[in-house]
Design a protein around this motif. Sequence first.
Motif: not given
Length: 94
Positions: A14-16, A18-19, A21, A26-27, A29, A64, A68
Motif C-alpha cells: 500500500e502507498s501508506k 511509502e515504499m 513514489v 508522492s507515495p 502502491e 513496514i 500494508y
Amino acid sequence: MPEVHKYHFYFRIESKAEMAVDEDGSPIECYARVGLDRDEPFSDGEYEETAGKLAEVLAELLEIERRYVVPVTKEDYLANAADDDNDFVRKALD
C-alpha cells in the motif's frame, strides 16, 4: 527425483507504506512477487495460509506494518505492477 511444485504469491504494498513514489515524489502502491518450490502440493487452505505467512515475512523484511502488505491475484499483479519485464513475467507464469 520427486516432482517439484512451483508456486507464486503476489502482493500489493500500500502507498501508506511509502515504499515507492511517483514522478512528483508522492507515495504510490507497488507490487511484489514471491516464488516458492515445494516437494508436496498444497492442501486445501494451505496456499492461503502460506500467503499470509509470506506477507508477514515480507513486511518484516521491508520494515513496514503487516497491514500494508495485501495478497492479490496473479491477474491483479500483472495488470498493475510497473515492471519493464512484465511481458517476460506473463510468459514465464503461463
